[in-house]
Design a protein around this motif. Sequence first.
Motif, PDB file in Angstrom:
ATOM      1  N   GLY A 139       0.792  -1.194   0.177  1.00 16.60           N
ATOM      2  CA  GLY A 139      -0.017  -0.212  -0.046  1.00 16.60           C
ATOM      3  C   GLY A 139       0.992   1.195   0.190  1.00 16.60           C
ATOM      4  O   GLY A 139       1.694   1.269   0.416  1.00 16.60           O
ATOM      5  N   GLU A 140       0.383   2.288  -0.776  1.00 14.09           N
ATOM      6  CA  GLU A 140       1.215   3.607  -0.893  1.00 14.09           C
ATOM      7  C   GLU A 140       0.298   4.681  -1.543  1.00 14.09           C
ATOM      8  O   GLU A 140      -0.545   4.610  -1.849  1.00 14.09           O
ATOM      9  N   GLY A 141       1.075   5.895  -1.513  1.00 11.84           N
ATOM     10  CA  GLY A 141       0.663   7.102  -2.177  1.00 11.84           C
ATOM     11  C   GLY A 141      -0.848   7.339  -1.876  1.00 11.84           C
ATOM     12  O   GLY A 141      -1.524   7.847  -2.701  1.00 11.84           O
ATOM     13  N   ALA A 166       4.393   0.695   8.061  1.00 14.20           N
ATOM     14  CA  ALA A 166       3.366   2.065   7.686  1.00 14.20           C
ATOM     15  C   ALA A 166       4.424   2.718   6.530  1.00 14.20           C
ATOM     16  O   ALA A 166       5.498   2.853   6.786  1.00 14.20           O
ATOM     17  N   THR A 167       3.849   2.815   5.398  1.00 16.06           N
ATOM     18  CA  THR A 167       4.403   3.303   4.059  1.00 16.06           C
ATOM     19  C   THR A 167       4.355   4.860   3.742  1.00 16.06           C
ATOM     20  O   THR A 167       5.388   5.467   3.284  1.00 16.06           O
ATOM     21  N   SER A 168       3.031   5.403   3.869  1.00  9.34           N
ATOM     22  CA  SER A 168       2.862   6.584   3.526  1.00  9.34           C
ATOM     23  C   SER A 168       1.601   6.979   3.955  1.00  9.34           C
ATOM     24  O   SER A 168       0.815   6.380   4.709  1.00  9.34           O
ATOM     25  N   VAL A 181      -3.085   6.528   6.656  1.00 11.08           N
ATOM     26  CA  VAL A 181      -1.958   5.846   6.694  1.00 11.08           C
ATOM     27  C   VAL A 181      -2.039   4.354   5.745  1.00 11.08           C
ATOM     28  O   VAL A 181      -2.845   3.645   6.268  1.00 11.08           O
ATOM     29  N   THR A 182      -1.287   4.419   4.789  1.00 14.38           N
ATOM     30  CA  THR A 182      -1.087   2.963   3.958  1.00 14.38           C
ATOM     31  C   THR A 182       0.015   2.106   4.783  1.00 14.38           C
ATOM     32  O   THR A 182       0.905   2.612   5.606  1.00 14.38           O
ATOM     33  N   SER A 183      -0.044   0.809   4.452  1.00 15.16           N
ATOM     34  CA  SER A 183       0.929  -0.103   4.746  1.00 15.16           C
ATOM     35  C   SER A 183       1.005  -1.129   3.708  1.00 15.16           C
ATOM     36  O   SER A 183       0.304  -1.440   2.996  1.00 15.16           O
ATOM     37  N   MET A 184       1.995  -2.170   4.031  1.00 10.00           N
ATOM     38  CA  MET A 184       2.345  -3.262   3.421  1.00 10.00           C
ATOM     39  C   MET A 184       2.119  -4.476   3.806  1.00 10.00           C
ATOM     40  O   MET A 184       2.564  -4.843   5.041  1.00 10.00           O
TER      41      MET A 184
END
Length: 294
Positions: A16-18, A240-242, A255-258
């Motif tokens: 997950g991003e952007g 947590a990515t972005s 907040v996105t994550s992978m």
Amino acid sequence: MATEIDVLLDIKTTLGEGPVWDAESQRLHWVDSADGRIFRSTAQGTELCAWEVGEPVGSIAIGADNTHFIAALQTGLYRVDMESGAKELLVDPEPDEPTNRLNDGKVDRRGRFVFGSMDTLEEKPSGKLYSYDAEGGLSSLDTGIICSNGPCFSPDGSILYFSDTWTGEIWSYDYDVDSGAVSSKRTFATVDTSTGGAADGATVDSEGCVWQALVYSGKIVRYSPEGEVDRVLEMPVLKATSLAFGGPELDILYVTSMAKPPLPRFPEDGQLRGALFAVTGLGVTGIAEPRYGK
């Protein structure tokens, strides 16, 4: 009001991003970089829909007329039609770098899409930072980058923040809003990568503070305009990515994550890996992001 971190959608994005909140349509957008999907939902996570783009996607911008996305994909910058899902190549900035892909991006205050590239193995400095304007003009802003991440702008648009994830540095540049040129590159803040965290996506709030996701450490850090640590949020996942402010009042931090690390050397995570989170009660608001070309 106490700060709360809630799961908005537990959709297990591989990467997950952007996240991008579009204030005009009142919709949240984000991507699964690894699976090549663009998502959209309401502020509450309802009316979920997705577009398949057929290759890794680093970031997106909303087109001025809200009928298409500008998408930074592995093989170039594309126009993706929202109705049909059809994609059209706009420019391939790196035809001679087959191990690179395009990554994080953000629209400046004049509608240009500022985005970077990265080495897919995250080892060699083959990436660049680019600007793509509404007339289709492509400019190179910086070079020698391993993994481009976190471009974002000060409230007046005169400062560009950007990071090369594995250098441990978050940079700031003077940004000419009229021309889109950068100058006076300097270190804004440093991240101790030896503890496992690294600078990923970022955004700026209405007070001019920079919020940065430190991926693999489970932390969101708010830096003052002077680059000092102002606040640290502990997320319920390591990756947590972005992040982006959104919602009707621009006071929700999404907040996105992978769900799965891109390389074996990176850590696994808990049950909520890959979820999209909504953080409320922060007491600050974000800035409405411009659309591309507007």
